[in-house]
Write an enzyme that holds these catalytic residues in place. Structure first.
Site, PDB file in Angstrom:
ATOM      1  N   GLY A   1      73.764  26.570  58.801  1.00 12.64           N
ATOM      2  CA  GLY A   1      72.464  26.765  57.831  1.00 12.64           C
ATOM      3  C   GLY A   1      71.099  25.841  57.656  1.00 12.64           C
ATOM      4  N   GLY A   2      70.166  26.067  56.706  1.00  8.59           N
ATOM      5  CA  GLY A   2      68.516  25.486  56.665  1.00  8.59           C
ATOM      6  C   GLY A   2      69.366  23.933  56.661  1.00  8.59           C
TER       7      GLY A   2
ATOM      8  N   GLY B   1      51.196  12.660  88.880  1.00  6.94           N
ATOM      9  CA  GLY B   1      51.129  13.140  87.948  1.00  6.94           C
ATOM     10  C   GLY B   1      52.386  12.102  87.234  1.00  6.94           C
ATOM     11  N   ALA B   2      53.215  11.870  87.946  1.00 13.68           N
ATOM     12  CA  ALA B   2      54.845  11.762  87.387  1.00 13.68           C
ATOM     13  C   ALA B   2      54.507  10.430  87.528  1.00 13.68           C
ATOM     14  CB  ALA B   2      56.091  12.206  88.480  1.00 13.68           C
TER      15      ALA B   2
HETATM   16  C1  HXC Z   1      80.113  26.774  47.695  1.00 15.68           C
HETATM   17  C2  HXC Z   1      82.002  27.101  49.092  1.00 15.68           C
HETATM   18  C3  HXC Z   1      80.553  26.721  50.175  1.00 15.68           C
HETATM   19  C4  HXC Z   1      79.344  26.748  49.929  1.00 15.68           C
HETATM   20  C5  HXC Z   1      82.415  26.498  50.757  1.00 15.68           C
HETATM   21  N1  HXC Z   1      82.947  26.355  49.731  1.00 15.68           N
HETATM   22  N2  HXC Z   1      80.947  26.625  51.422  1.00 15.68           N
HETATM   23  N3  HXC Z   1      81.212  26.686  47.329  1.00 15.68           N
HETATM   24  N4  HXC Z   1      79.049  27.075  48.820  1.00 15.68           N
HETATM   25  N5  HXC Z   1      78.366  27.438  50.222  1.00 15.68           N
HETATM   26  C6  HXC Z   1      84.070  26.565  48.713  1.00 15.68           C
HETATM   27  C7  HXC Z   1      85.340  27.375  49.451  1.00 15.68           C
HETATM   28  O1  HXC Z   1      84.849  28.137  48.265  1.00 15.68           O
HETATM   29  C8  HXC Z   1      86.265  26.938  49.044  1.00 15.68           C
HETATM   30  O2  HXC Z   1      86.140  26.343  48.076  1.00 15.68           O
HETATM   31  C9  HXC Z   1      86.092  25.263  49.631  1.00 15.68           C
HETATM   32  O3  HXC Z   1      84.892  25.210  49.628  1.00 15.68           O
HETATM   33  C10 HXC Z   1      86.656  24.897  51.132  1.00 15.68           C
HETATM   34  O4  HXC Z   1      85.857  26.321  51.346  1.00 15.68           O
HETATM   35  P1  HXC Z   1      87.447  27.036  52.773  1.00 15.68           P
HETATM   36  O5  HXC Z   1      86.371  28.041  53.402  1.00 15.68           O
HETATM   37  O6  HXC Z   1      88.656  27.163  52.682  1.00 15.68           O
HETATM   38  O7  HXC Z   1      87.374  25.871  53.572  1.00 15.68           O
HETATM   39  P2  HXC Z   1      86.767  25.613  55.468  1.00 15.68           P
HETATM   40  O8  HXC Z   1      88.003  27.556  55.819  1.00 15.68           O
HETATM   41  O9  HXC Z   1      87.488  24.851  55.988  1.00 15.68           O
HETATM   42  O10 HXC Z   1      85.137  26.749  55.722  1.00 15.68           O
HETATM   43  C11 HXC Z   1      84.654  26.452  55.988  1.00 15.68           C
HETATM   44  C12 HXC Z   1      83.257  26.829  56.211  1.00 15.68           C
HETATM   45  C13 HXC Z   1      83.313  28.254  55.146  1.00 15.68           C
HETATM   46  C14 HXC Z   1      82.823  27.163  57.066  1.00 15.68           C
HETATM   47  C15 HXC Z   1      81.958  25.600  55.742  1.00 15.68           C
HETATM   48  O11 HXC Z   1      84.247  27.306  53.894  1.00 15.68           O
HETATM   49  C16 HXC Z   1      82.217  28.559  55.182  1.00 15.68           C
HETATM   50  O12 HXC Z   1      81.842  29.228  55.968  1.00 15.68           O
HETATM   51  N6  HXC Z   1      81.412  28.609  53.736  1.00 15.68           N
HETATM   52  C17 HXC Z   1      79.968  29.496  53.848  1.00 15.68           C
HETATM   53  C18 HXC Z   1      79.285  28.518  54.585  1.00 15.68           C
HETATM   54  C19 HXC Z   1      77.524  29.020  53.956  1.00 15.68           C
HETATM   55  O13 HXC Z   1      77.409  30.280  54.957  1.00 15.68           O
HETATM   56  N7  HXC Z   1      76.465  28.762  54.095  1.00 15.68           N
HETATM   57  C20 HXC Z   1      75.195  28.748  53.683  1.00 15.68           C
HETATM   58  C21 HXC Z   1      74.687  28.244  54.722  1.00 15.68           C
HETATM   59  S1  HXC Z   1      72.972  28.212  54.290  1.00 15.68           S
HETATM   60  P3  HXC Z   1      87.585  26.402  47.217  1.00 15.68           P
HETATM   61  O14 HXC Z   1      87.803  26.575  45.686  1.00 15.68           O
HETATM   62  O15 HXC Z   1      88.888  27.656  47.286  1.00 15.68           O
HETATM   63  O16 HXC Z   1      88.498  25.141  47.456  1.00 15.68           O
HETATM   64  C22 HXC Z   1      72.237  27.383  53.775  1.00 15.68           C
HETATM   65  C23 HXC Z   1      70.769  27.690  53.298  1.00 15.68           C
HETATM   66  C24 HXC Z   1      70.313  25.840  53.415  1.00 15.68           C
HETATM   67  O17 HXC Z   1      72.745  26.730  53.713  1.00 15.68           O
HETATM   68  C25 HXC Z   1      69.401  26.439  53.552  1.00 15.68           C
HETATM   69  C26 HXC Z   1      68.604  24.793  53.377  1.00 15.68           C
HETATM   70  C27 HXC Z   1      66.714  25.444  53.480  1.00 15.68           C
END
Ligand code: HXC
Length: 525
Positions: free
Chosen positions: A181-182, A415-416
């Site tokens: 993501g971001g 040019g290079a």
């Molecule tokens: C809160 C989160 C989280 C999140 C993971 N967890 N991502 N909690 N916010 N964004 C938590 C899960 O609930 C889980 O909690 C623990 O972290 C581990 O996650 P798992 O999924 O079990 O791990 P894994 O299988 O290794 O997968 C990792 C992952 C997946 C690929 C990162 O968790 C995932 O896809 N997460 C969401 C990613 C995402 O879409 N993020 C937002 C992106 S947008 P428990 O309690 O079970 O241990 C963004 C915008 C930013 O970031 C903008 C900035 C400008």
């Protein structure tokens, strides 16, 4: 790393001391044993284990280890791990101070809420104020979903500081897990990205969203793994086989960098006994289009084993990296005749121009080895914006005020010739080997153009073209016209190259150059 003192029995001491000790111990737990085990099962280290590998033993001083998130929604107040998903502080690497943060995937997947962001910002502010590098070890699920806009605000605060720190202190991002993501834009704003070849990936939208929007199916690694970012996108500069190797690369990179933009680049003691006497000219083939490996030349000219290449797999037609001369850091830019004949394409221009700007910001002299037939022709190149990207390279060389030294090894066409650190862009010392060919274009192509009408009238055009080409080469395919005009300062023998560069670096050590007063220029980014 915190160690419980062995000979002190806190229970017999003041309760206040015990409380502190309890809190300290609790703050080491992260998301708990089960999640630590999960982390290890995935082949990943914990945030603290990574810090131990990166910094000098016993040098890490943690701050903000008692910080917790303040979110009350989604039952979050039931879980408030101390430290909140990131370990931050300062330490030394090879005896030199650094500031760092290490995201803890065992706490809410290392996701970034306001508390984590505040910790990162605090450590960045300290790094900027004290003029020391900032290293981020990233392993995070991105914005903490439960905190909504507060976590987005946190990212914004970090991006702002990345930008403020740019050109003031070196910033390195080490990707050791998800970075999605971001969230990718903080690393993208830093100077160097180092990825772990296993278990790390970076993308703006993940495979699921890609499938929904475009119908394309792709794995995490094929979308944004280290292969993709090391070879195709140029997003990452280095990649390690595992976490240990990735952190070793980080330490090595740091050894070349000054602490800040007011510092001189670091200088180390080197054993120059290993320096071989080599016949450098034997590395250059005689024929104009014969390829050879420019890295062999660089390796023989710089301090032994000191060349540290960056982005080695991306846009291989240009080489960038750090190297030392008599122990001091320099930045090397070189055409690589092994790929695309060393021609400059849009990626090569991007790769070199960013590196030049880094060196210029951090007082690192720039040394350019030239063997370039020109800009790469083609519809793809024109349509991908070779004009805009090529201009970045011209801008970067022209803008740089650090000592600049160029050596033309063989071709410097069109040019290079101008763009690769020519005298006309403010290079201080321009050297050329007797094998240098400085011309508007290659001899045969030039003769085809200037003798086009004549060649139509002769009996044997192929033979005549050969003769014209031979004469043209004798007249122009050498460094002497440029030397007559002062565009080349010295024509040197290949084996004199190291000595000449060392002399030039010493001559230019106190270089000061004034540039016009302005807020900032507008490079064609
Ligand atoms: C809160 C989160 C989280 C999140 C993971 N967890 N991502 N909690 N916010 N964004 C938590 C899960 O609930 C889980 O909690 C623990 O972290 C581990 O996650 P798992 O999924 O079990 O791990 P894994 O299988 O290794 O997968 C990792 C992952 C997946 C690929 C990162 O968790 C995932 O896809 N997460 C969401 C990613 C995402 O879409 N993020 C937002 C992106 S947008 P428990 O309690 O079970 O241990 C963004 C915008 C930013 O970031 C903008 C900035 C400008």
């Amino acid at each position: 790393m915190y160690q419980k003192p062995k000979n002190i029995n806190y229970k017999s001491n003041d309760k206040k001391f015990s409380k502190l000790n309890e809190l300290r111990e609790k703050s080491q737990e992260g998301g708990g044993q089960k999640r630590v085990k999960n982390q290890h099962q995935k082949g990943k280290l914990t945030a603290r284990e990574r810090i131990e590998l990166l910094v000098d033993e016993g040098s890490f001083v943690e701050i903000d280890s008692f910080v917790t998130h303040q979110n009350t929604k989604f039952e979050m107040s039931k879980t408030k791990p101390l430290g909140d998903g990131v370990v931050s502080g300062f330490a030394t690497v090879h005896g030199r101070p650094i500031y760092l943060y290490s995201q803890d995937f065992t706490v809410f997947g290392g996701s970034l809420g306001k508390a984590q962001a505040n910790k990162i910002c605090k450590i960045m502010d300290l790094a900027i104020k004290t003029g020391n590098p900032i290293i981020g070890l990233l392993d995070s699920g991105g914005a903490r979903i439960q905190e909504g806009v507060d976590s987005l605000a946190g990212y914004g605060d970090i991006f702002y500081r990345n930008t403020q720190a740019s050109g003031v202190i070196p910033q390195i991002s080490v990707i050791l897990g998800p970075c999605a993501g971001g969230a990718v834009y903080s690393p993208a704003l830093t100077d160097f990205i180092i990825m772990n070849k296993t278990n790390s990936f970076m993308f703006v939208t993940g495979p699921e969203v890609v499938k929904e929007v475009t119908g394309e199916e792709v794995s995490f690694y094929d979308l944004g793994g280290s292969e993709i970012h090391g070879r195709k996108t140029g997003v990452s500069h280095l990649a390690g086989d595992n976490e240990e190797a990735t952190l070793e690369l980080t330490k090595k990179l740091l050894s070349y960098l000054p602490a800040n933009n007011l510092d001189d680049p670091p200088s180390i003691n080197v054993d120059l006994k290993e320096l071989e006497e080599v016949n450098l000219s034997s590395y250059i083939p005689g024929e104009e289009n014969e390829p050879y490996n420019m890295k062999s030349i660089i390796d023989k000219v710089v301090d032994p084993n000191s060349f540290f290449e960056l982005s080695p797999e991306w846009s291989k037609n240009i080489i960038i990296g750090f190297a030392r001369f008599n122990g001091s850091t320099t930045g090397i830019i070189a055409n690589q005749p092994l790929f695309l004949g060393g021609a400059i394409d849009f990626n090569a221009a991007d790769k070199a121009s960013r590196f030049i700007r880094f060196c210029d910001s951090f007082n690192i002299p720039i040394i350019t080895f030239v063997d370039v037939p020109g800009f790469l022709p083609g519809i793809k190149q024109e349509h991908e914006g070779i004009i805009r990207h090529g201009a970045k390279l011209l801008y970067a060389y022209s803008e740089a005020t650090v000592p600049k030294i160029s050596i033309i090894v063989r071709k410097a066409y069109g040019g290079a010739y101008i763009v690769m650190g020519s005298k006309h862009l403010g290079t201080d010392i321009n050297l050329a080997w007797p094998t240098a060919e400085i011309a508007v274009m290659g001899a045969e192509a030039a003769c085809r153009i200037i003798y086009r009408s004549k060649l139509k009238t002769v009996e044997n055009p192929a033979e005549t073209l050969k003769k014209f080409t031979k004469d043209f080469k004798e007249e122009f395919a050498n460094p002497y016209q440029a030397a007559e005009l002062g565009y080349i300062d010295r024509v040197i023998l290949p084996e004199e190259t190291r000595k000449e560069i060392v002399n030039a670096l010493s001559l230019l050590h106190n270089k000061r150059e004034q540039t016009p007063k302005r807020k900032h220029g507008i490079p064609p980014v």
